[in-house]
Design a protein around this motif. Structure first.
Motif, PDB file in Angstrom:
ATOM      1  N   GLU A  37      -4.699   8.687  -5.558  1.00 18.44           N
ATOM      2  CA  GLU A  37      -5.299   7.354  -5.627  1.00 18.44           C
ATOM      3  C   GLU A  37      -6.666   7.459  -6.288  1.00 18.44           C
ATOM      4  N   SER A  38      -6.906   6.573  -7.250  1.00 18.21           N
ATOM      5  CA  SER A  38      -8.180   6.569  -7.950  1.00 18.21           C
ATOM      6  C   SER A  38      -8.871   5.246  -7.695  1.00 18.21           C
TER       7      SER A  38
ATOM      8  N   SER B  22       0.843  -1.186   0.000  1.00 20.61           N
ATOM      9  CA  SER B  22       0.000   0.000   0.000  1.00 20.61           C
ATOM     10  C   SER B  22       0.887   1.246   0.000  1.00 20.61           C
ATOM     11  N   LEU B  23       0.732   2.075  -1.007  1.00 21.52           N
ATOM     12  CA  LEU B  23       1.618   3.235  -1.114  1.00 21.52           C
ATOM     13  C   LEU B  23       1.366   4.244  -0.008  1.00 21.52           C
ATOM     14  N   VAL B  24       0.129   4.299   0.465  1.00 18.88           N
ATOM     15  CA  VAL B  24      -0.166   5.300   1.494  1.00 18.88           C
ATOM     16  C   VAL B  24       0.587   4.964   2.787  1.00 18.88           C
ATOM     17  N   ASP B  25       0.887   3.681   3.003  1.00 14.78           N
ATOM     18  CA  ASP B  25       1.644   3.293   4.194  1.00 14.78           C
ATOM     19  C   ASP B  25       3.076   3.814   4.165  1.00 14.78           C
TER      20      ASP B  25
ATOM     21  N   ARG C 194      -2.921  10.720   6.844  1.00 17.83           N
ATOM     22  CA  ARG C 194      -3.230   9.284   6.982  1.00 17.83           C
ATOM     23  C   ARG C 194      -4.442   9.056   7.872  1.00 17.83           C
ATOM     24  N   GLU C 195      -4.597   9.880   8.896  1.00 19.44           N
ATOM     25  CA  GLU C 195      -5.787   9.765   9.753  1.00 19.44           C
ATOM     26  C   GLU C 195      -7.042  10.022   8.928  1.00 19.44           C
TER      27      GLU C 195
END
Ligand SMILES: C=C(O[C@@H]1C=C(C(=O)O)C=C[C@H]1O)C(=O)O
Length: 418
Positions: free
Chosen positions: A48-49, A31-34, A194-195
């Motif tokens: 992100e789409s 997961s790139l957001v991580d 992230r929250e």
């Protein structure tokens, strides 16, 4: 194993290979957001789409583009994906660049492409992605809070708009308001993002995090796309007309019934569909418009129609942005007059709120509209909410609707500590 420790191990293995100008590596799914809180560059762009199962994390900048140079680059570099963001007021803060480190997640695998520039030349992949001096993340409660405008000033703005309708100067105008929260120290931007991301997994179709520097970042959890362009296949939406979600199934259905039958909401939405159709007709073949679809988000529901067609190859992707933005979903009708009146009534430029933001490449470009958004600037967090105003709109109702549109952020902010 977490995404971060997995990627770190993989990147250490390949560090020594990163010497060519462009280097591409493929990893299994992560997961790139991580990875975001570990990014070590000043500029970070995440997009992100959900429409396309596509996420993109860009670190650093390798090359800036003027709008006039973008198409030639795309024509000659089919593998590269550029970051694009513009303010609502066109051309006042256009950002278009090729990142230095670019991670793309598509169909369950992640590819890293590296374009060296002078700035981060000496970084190895594991250094650029993993800032190891991460401290315990914390955001205390805000210390002061401001409504801009206050509700009485908002009522005057809606009055001004109604006066323009009664003089037939305008048919529709979208106006927005802000809540500004101030903290006692600079906000930890990726932590806040992230929250917000975690708390709103089902609330957005597109997610944007654009960290412009160490003090400033723009976040959007938007349901609205300006367009997706795959090859010459274009898809866009007409999204306008909003109503609350019900507290149970029955009340939700009643509200949806009002959304689909209210004259005012039908008018608000039809103006947008008609304007998009008129703009696209000359540049599209095979234009189709779907029947009405209710877009249900956890905090609000909207009227939506999907518009598709095949783009004639005489139109470039940047011309398409210029043609479509701003639609009357965030601007107004007549278009030019509405733009002038928005600035007159709102008094301040919007900046990135409601501007186009996304990615550009030869085979796939996707541009979202930066609503349901917030801007972090040092210790200040500004949250935006706008609403379409037509003849008969009431200030109090629109105040509530714009407040509802800020909910994805407010519910996180009000948790007091992150
Ligand atoms: C302008 C915003 O939203 C836009 C306005 C809408 C409306 O007026 O009903 C609905 C969806 C969006 O196109 C915003 O969220 O800030």
């Amino acid at each position: 194993m977490t995404a971060v420790s997995f990627l770190k191990k993989e990147l250490q293995k390949i560090d020594s290979q990163v010497s060519q100008k462009i280097t591409t590596f493929t990893f299994p799914d992560i997961s790139l957001v991580d990875l975001l809180p570990f990014a070590a560059t000043e500029e970070v762009f995440f997009f992100e789409s959900k429409e396309e199962d596509f996420s993109y994390l860009a670190l650093g900048k390798s090359k800036f583009f003027l709008k006039s140079d973008v198409q030639e680059f795309l024509d000659h570099n089919p593998e590269d994906i550029l970051v694009f963001q513009d303010s609502f007021e066109e051309n006042s803060a256009t950002l278009c660049y090729l990142p230095e480190w670019c991670l793309v997640r598509r169909n369950g695998s992640v590819t890293l492409r590296v374009h060296h520039s002078l700035e981060y030349q000496s970084y190895s992949p594991s250094n650029i992605i993993f800032n190891l001096s991460i401290w315990e993340s914390f955001l205390g409660p805000w210390i002061s809070y401001e409504e801009r405008p206050e509700s009485d000033e908002w009522a005057k703005m809606i009055n001004d708009a109604n006066r323009l309708f009664s003089r037939s100067e305008l048919e529709k105008i979208v106006l927005h308001r802000k809540k500004i929260f101030t903290y006692d120290s600079p906000i930890e931007m990726t932590v806040l993002f992230r929250e917000v991301y975690e708390a709103n997994k089902n609330s957005s179709h597109f997610t944007v995090y654009n960290q412009l520097n160490y003090m400033e970042a723009f976040i959007s959890l938007t349901p609205e796309r300006l367009f997706t362009l795959k090859g010459q296949n274009l898809e866009t939406v007409s999204l306008a007309g909003s109503i609350a979600r019900g507290t149970d199934e029955e009340s939700d259905r009643e509200l949806e019934e009002r959304l689909t039958t209210s004259d005012k909401l039908i008018r608000e939405h039809n103006i947008v569909t008609k304007a998009i159709e008129e703009k696209l007709r000359p540049v599209l073949s095979e234009l189709t418009i779907s029947p009405l679809i209710t877009m249900k988000l956890p905090y609000i529901q909207h009227r939506q129609a999907v518009i598709k067609g095949v783009l004639k190859d005489t139109t470039t992707v940047l011309e398409l942005i210029e043609l479509l933005h701003p639609t009357p979903a965030v601007g107004g009708i007549p278009h030019d007059k509405a733009k002038v009146k928005i600035l007159e009534i709102e008094k301040e430029k919007r900046g990135y709120y409601a501007g186009p933001v996304g990615v550009l490449s030869q085979k796939f470009s996707e541009i979202a509209v930066g609503i349901r958004s917030a801007l972090i600037l040092g210790p200040n967090l500004t949250v935006y909410g706008g609403a379409g105003i037509v003849a008969g709109s009431e200030a109090e109702e629109e105040w509530i609707e714009t407040g509802t549109k800020m909910q994805p952020f407010i519910k996180v902010i009000n948790k007091s500590t992150l």
